[in-house]
Motif scaffolding. Structure first.
Motif, PDB file in Angstrom:
ATOM      1  N   SER A 166       0.826  -1.201   0.000  1.00 28.47           N
ATOM      2  CA  SER A 166       0.000   0.000   0.000  1.00 28.47           C
ATOM      3  C   SER A 166       0.864   1.257   0.000  1.00 28.47           C
ATOM      4  N   PHE A 167       1.993   1.217   0.692  1.00 25.82           N
ATOM      5  CA  PHE A 167       2.880   2.386   0.697  1.00 25.82           C
ATOM      6  C   PHE A 167       3.583   2.553  -0.653  1.00 25.82           C
ATOM      7  N   GLN A 168       3.848   1.463  -1.336  1.00 27.05           N
ATOM      8  CA  GLN A 168       4.362   1.580  -2.705  1.00 27.05           C
ATOM      9  C   GLN A 168       3.355   2.320  -3.586  1.00 27.05           C
ATOM     10  N   MET A 169       2.094   1.972  -3.414  1.00 23.20           N
ATOM     11  CA  MET A 169       1.060   2.631  -4.223  1.00 23.20           C
ATOM     12  C   MET A 169       0.883   4.098  -3.845  1.00 23.20           C
ATOM     13  N   MET A 170       1.108   4.428  -2.576  1.00 21.55           N
ATOM     14  CA  MET A 170       1.048   5.840  -2.178  1.00 21.55           C
ATOM     15  C   MET A 170       2.040   6.674  -2.980  1.00 21.55           C
ATOM     16  N   GLU A 226       3.039   6.011  -5.943  1.00 21.77           N
ATOM     17  CA  GLU A 226       2.505   6.123  -7.303  1.00 21.77           C
ATOM     18  C   GLU A 226       1.448   7.220  -7.406  1.00 21.77           C
ATOM     19  N   VAL A 227       0.668   7.419  -6.358  1.00 18.60           N
ATOM     20  CA  VAL A 227      -0.343   8.479  -6.386  1.00 18.60           C
ATOM     21  C   VAL A 227       0.331   9.835  -6.557  1.00 18.60           C
ATOM     22  N   GLY A 228       1.483  10.012  -5.928  1.00 13.20           N
ATOM     23  CA  GLY A 228       2.289  11.204  -6.190  1.00 13.20           C
ATOM     24  C   GLY A 228       1.838  12.454  -5.481  1.00 13.20           C
ATOM     25  N   SER A 229       1.082  12.332  -4.409  1.00 12.41           N
ATOM     26  CA  SER A 229       0.626  13.501  -3.652  1.00 12.41           C
ATOM     27  C   SER A 229       1.214  13.451  -2.254  1.00 12.41           C
ATOM     28  N   MET A 230       2.059  14.422  -1.928  1.00 14.03           N
ATOM     29  CA  MET A 230       2.650  14.454  -0.595  1.00 14.03           C
ATOM     30  C   MET A 230       1.579  14.649   0.472  1.00 14.03           C
ATOM     31  N   ARG A 231       0.541  15.426   0.145  1.00 10.52           N
ATOM     32  CA  ARG A 231      -0.529  15.667   1.112  1.00 10.52           C
ATOM     33  C   ARG A 231      -1.308  14.372   1.386  1.00 10.52           C
ATOM     34  N   VAL A 232      -1.596  13.601   0.343  1.00  9.24           N
ATOM     35  CA  VAL A 232      -2.266  12.321   0.532  1.00  9.24           C
ATOM     36  C   VAL A 232      -1.399  11.390   1.368  1.00  9.24           C
ATOM     37  N   GLU A 281       0.813  12.219   3.536  1.00 12.19           N
ATOM     38  CA  GLU A 281       0.826  12.725   4.908  1.00 12.19           C
ATOM     39  C   GLU A 281      -0.413  12.253   5.668  1.00 12.19           C
ATOM     40  N   VAL A 282      -1.574  12.350   5.015  1.00 14.42           N
ATOM     41  CA  VAL A 282      -2.826  11.939   5.658  1.00 14.42           C
ATOM     42  C   VAL A 282      -2.833  10.440   5.936  1.00 14.42           C
ATOM     43  N   LEU A 283      -2.417   9.645   4.958  1.00  9.39           N
ATOM     44  CA  LEU A 283      -2.489   8.193   5.110  1.00  9.39           C
ATOM     45  C   LEU A 283      -1.431   7.656   6.066  1.00  9.39           C
ATOM     46  N   SER A 284      -0.245   8.226   6.050  1.00 12.20           N
ATOM     47  CA  SER A 284       0.783   7.761   6.978  1.00 12.20           C
ATOM     48  C   SER A 284       0.399   8.097   8.411  1.00 12.20           C
ATOM     49  N   ALA A 285      -0.206   9.271   8.617  1.00  9.69           N
ATOM     50  CA  ALA A 285      -0.698   9.621   9.955  1.00  9.69           C
ATOM     51  C   ALA A 285      -1.828   8.681  10.367  1.00  9.69           C
ATOM     52  N   ALA A 286      -2.666   8.321   9.401  1.00  9.88           N
ATOM     53  CA  ALA A 286      -3.785   7.423   9.691  1.00  9.88           C
ATOM     54  C   ALA A 286      -3.294   6.063  10.167  1.00  9.88           C
ATOM     55  N   THR A 287      -2.221   5.554   9.549  1.00  9.26           N
ATOM     56  CA  THR A 287      -1.720   4.240   9.949  1.00  9.26           C
ATOM     57  C   THR A 287      -1.264   4.248  11.405  1.00  9.26           C
ATOM     58  N   CYS A 288      -0.676   5.364  11.840  1.00  8.15           N
ATOM     59  CA  CYS A 288      -0.255   5.458  13.241  1.00  8.15           C
ATOM     60  C   CYS A 288      -1.463   5.474  14.171  1.00  8.15           C
ATOM     61  N   ALA A 301      -9.988   7.653   3.970  1.00  8.91           N
ATOM     62  CA  ALA A 301     -10.447   7.340   2.606  1.00  8.91           C
ATOM     63  C   ALA A 301     -11.179   8.520   1.987  1.00  8.91           C
ATOM     64  N   SER A 302     -12.165   9.051   2.682  1.00  9.33           N
ATOM     65  CA  SER A 302     -12.929  10.164   2.114  1.00  9.33           C
ATOM     66  C   SER A 302     -12.091  11.441   2.047  1.00  9.33           C
ATOM     67  N   HIS A 303     -11.239  11.648   3.053  1.00  5.67           N
ATOM     68  CA  HIS A 303     -10.388  12.836   3.077  1.00  5.67           C
ATOM     69  C   HIS A 303      -9.377  12.815   1.934  1.00  5.67           C
ATOM     70  N   SER A 304      -8.705  11.682   1.748  1.00  2.19           N
ATOM     71  CA  SER A 304      -7.692  11.602   0.691  1.00  2.19           C
ATOM     72  C   SER A 304      -8.326  11.707  -0.692  1.00  2.19           C
ATOM     73  N   GLY A 305      -9.536  11.172  -0.853  1.00  4.49           N
ATOM     74  CA  GLY A 305     -10.237  11.337  -2.124  1.00  4.49           C
ATOM     75  C   GLY A 305     -10.515  12.793  -2.425  1.00  4.49           C
ATOM     76  N   ALA A 306     -10.903  13.549  -1.395  1.00  7.56           N
ATOM     77  CA  ALA A 306     -11.165  14.982  -1.576  1.00  7.56           C
ATOM     78  C   ALA A 306      -9.883  15.746  -1.879  1.00  7.56           C
ATOM     79  N   ILE A 307      -8.783  15.355  -1.235  1.00  7.44           N
ATOM     80  CA  ILE A 307      -7.493  15.999  -1.506  1.00  7.44           C
ATOM     81  C   ILE A 307      -7.058  15.729  -2.942  1.00  7.44           C
TER      82      ILE A 307
END
Length: 357
Positions: A154-158, A160-166, A168-175, A213-219
């Motif tokens: 999943s982090f490899q795919m992050m 690929e998405v190429g958004s530092m803000r996304v 940031e949100v997802l890595s914080a979410a995992t914690c 999920a909803s936050h990163s989609g909006a970003i």
């Protein structure tokens, strides 16, 4: 259920993974995803969902056969795929017309699936969604390690998405998710947990990934700051509503409907909201019995606990809190322009409290 060392012999695992599992399809497209694509709540993004299906299959590829086998098994195990669905709906509701939402939805599904593998080992679960859990079938060690693989993918795919803000949100979410799981573990057998601590726990262990999920989609869709915040809160409240109903159903559902055994939470000593409310509102004798049942775990006192839970209105109270969360989620959608995507998100909020499984 085997302990930490049970069923984890690498030779035994290799032998098992070569055995075809009854009812297990060779392709996700052949079974559960086809059912989901026909579901009303997936209709608005059916083509996107089919693309997520293909991406899931591609990303499960591994040079280690057991990784693919267990990965397929857990992803095939059912569920409504709500977290990737939230990514697709949030992005489309804000007018996104690219293709990176497919990768984002796929990695969210992988994050969720990895937590399921780990949760079942921690909880020593033998049944999920009506099927034998991966840890029961292959053992704890393979399940944990495949969960690690899915998280890493999943982090490899992050990237690929190429958004530092996304990221940031997802890595914080995992914690936050990991903290929520540890918090739940430390709360096992503790009847002194109050409602505030309970909500803190379920936000971390369940609602956080809905929120991400909803936050990163909006970003990804470059929504306004107001819209991004609204969809973040929408996911949070939706996730809370779902977990509240899950905890309610543990005391009024059945294994055939729910895919797990009634009283599982009590058996594990988990102080969920129905029990917290029953302790608070019951007589001293009733509270004492429930507190003892939480400390001891097991189902020896299930019948008595169920009687008290019903007598104190604990299920009605839990449902009312779930409905409150669903209403809060609905209110966040006011920031979105009318669309079939927004309509589906509203339907999801209603589904959260109306479901029976």
């Amino acid at each position: 259920m085997a302990g930490a060392g049970g069923k984890s012999d690498p030779h035994g695992a290799s032998k098992k993974h070569r055995t075809r599992i009854p009812g297990f399809a060779n392709s996700l497209t052949d079974s559960h995803y086809m059912q989901l694509n026909a579901s009303p709540i997936h209709a608005a993004v059916a083509e996107d969902f089919a693309a997520v299906d293909r991406a899931v299959l591609a990303q499960l590829n591994s040079r280690v056969p057991l990784v693919e086998t267990i990965g397929h098994y857990i992803i095939e195990s059912g569920g409504k795929r709500l977290r990737p669905l939230l990514v697709l709906l949030s992005a489309r509701a804000l007018g996104y017309d690219g293709d990176k939402h497919i990768t984002l939805a796929t990695l969210i599904e992988f994050m969720h699936t990895s937590t399921l593998l780990h949760d079942d080992v921690v909880d020593e679960s033998s049944l999920r969604r009506g099927r034998t859990t991966a840890n029961e079938h292959w053992g704890n060690a393979p399940s944990v390690l495949v969960g690690d693989f899915l998280y890493s993918r999943s982090f490899q795919m992050m990237v690929e998405v190429g958004s530092m803000r996304v990221m940031e949100v997802l890595s914080a979410a995992t914690c936050t998710i990991a903290e929520g799981e540890v918090l739940q573990l430390t709360n096992v057998g503790n009847p002194d947990i109050d409602e505030t601590a309970y909500f803190d726990t379920i936000h971390g262990k369940t609602a956080m990934l809905f929120e991400a999920a909803s936050h990163s989609g909006a970003i990804l869709a470059d929504g306004s700051a107001e819209q991004q915040e609204a969809l973040r809160l929408y996911g949070r409240y939706l996730g809370l509503a779902f977990q509240l109903i899950d905890d309610l159903l543990d005391y009024q559902g059945d294994a055939d409907t729910m895919g797990k055994n009634v009283g599982d939470d009590l058996a594990e000593g988990k102080p969920t909201l129905p029990l917290i409310h029953a302790i608070r509102e019951g007589s001293p004798e009733q509270a004492k019995l429930i507190r003892r049942a939480i400390r001891q775990g097991g189902l020896d006192q299930l019948a008595e606990v169920l009687t008290i839970v019903h007598a104190t209105g604990a299920l009605e109270y839990t449902r009312a809190r779930a409905e409150e969360m669903a209403e809060r989620a609905l209110k966040q959608l006011d920031t979105l322009a009318p669309s079939r995507y927004r309509d589906t998100m509203a339907e999801l909020a209603r589904l959260a409290v109306d479901r029976q499984s």
